[in-house]
Design a protein around this motif. Structure first.
Motif: not given
Ligand code: MG
Ligand code: COA
Length: 290
Positions: A31-32, A65, A129, A156
């Protein structure tokens, strides 16, 4: 699980370092920490890492994730990595129990496709988030047998709230994030799963990390996520019950076992009642699962 270390899923070097870090779990990140143009490569790298790492005799638990349900990326993530048989997935930007149910269904399909037993993969959800998620923190109970932990995030959420910062000048979380942290804790307890504290991003500040771990343990968190291997030892140390605490828990359980009808017992000049008995059992359960 005391320590859960994030490792960017596109970096074979960091993935190998993660294995040797001493973390109880690795959070292989799609993800991020992965730019949009590198998602496909990260899926492939994570899959080959999983295939190799999962057969090791002693290894951390392996979670991937994935990208959130809203992103349009999660199906490709799962299509790629479930074949590597991770122990579970971490679901970011979860909007309550319904998001876990949705994710559960996606996993059930992939388990069937890959010949894995039904329910083989666990879920850890990141519960705070989005702004909407804060109002749904109490909705995780009974959502899915897969749910094995709840955690929270401030980064987030601060973007979504339009905030300039999430910590004050001393590094303490500001009010909206303290609320998110408390909602995670209560939501996890209501769902009877462990609460896991969020990351401490100032990764060269060992004193700050230790303080935040101690505050988290005091308040009921079972562990904490890490972003750098150097954070793992501190987290493991703070979240491991001391020999003294284990001994005290055994003494409390033994005292009530000898007096099954008692509401309170005295040990070494201190009173213990039924909630202390529950706490002692909890501590031993946690110690046994390390
Ligand atoms: Mg995040
Ligand atoms: N997992 C595994 N290995 C890591 C690591 C991690 N999370 N973070 C750093 N390392 C490795 C580095 O590759 C480096 O290896 P080397 O000595 O073989 O070169 C060593 O540990 C020391 O790293 P250091 O130089 O102190 O930090 P860095 O500048 O390389 O990395 C970050 C800093 C923040 C980029 C890195 O820690 C990182 O990628 N963290 C995870 C980020 C993430 O997943 N974020 C999403 C969740 S919030």
């Amino acid at each position: 699980m005391r320590s859960l270390l994030f490792v960017p899923g596109d970096s074979p070097k960091k993935l190998d370092k993660g294995l040797a870090s001493g973390a109880d779990a690795l959070l292989l990140d799609l993800e991020d920490s992965i730019a949009p143009q590198h998602k496909a490569q990260a899926r492939a790298t994570t899959l080959s890492f999983l295939k190799e790492a999962r057969s090791a005799k002693t290894r951390p638990r392996l979670f991937v994730r994935v990208n959130g349900l809203q992103t349009g990326l999660i199906d490709d993530d799962l299509d790629a990595v479930v074949a590597g048989q991770p122990d579970g997935i971490m679901l970011p930007k979860a909007d309550g129990g319904a998001a876990v149910i949705h994710c559960d269904a996606k996993l059930t399909a992939r388990e069937a496709i890959n010949g894995l037993p039904d329910g083989a993969l666990d879920i850890i959800a990141i519960a705070t988030e989005t702004a909407a998620a804060l109002f749904l923190a109490g909705s995780y109970a009974g959502a899915s047998q897969r749910l094995k932990g709840l955690t929270w995030g401030a980064e987030d959420l601060s973007v979504e709230l339009g905030a300039e910062a999430n910590r004050d000048a001393q590094g303490n979380f500001l009010a909206p994030y303290q609320l998110a942290r408390s909602l995670c804790l209560a939501g996890a307890a209501a769902a009877r799963v462990p609460a896991i504290d969020t990351v401490y991003v100032d990764f060269r500040n060992e004193g700050g990390l230790k303080r935040e771990c101690e505050e988290a343990r005091r308040d009921g968190f079972a562990g904490k996520m890490a972003i750098h291997p150097a954070q793992v030892a501190v987290i493991n140390q703070v979240f491991s019950p001391t020999a003294e605490a284990i001994e005290r828990a055994h003494a409390v359980i033994a005292a009530f076992a000898e007096n099954p009808a008692a509401g309170t017992v005295g040990i070494g000049g201190v009173m213990y009642d039924r909630p202390h008995l529950e706490r002692a059992k909890q501590l031993l359960a946690r110690a046994g699962k390390l």
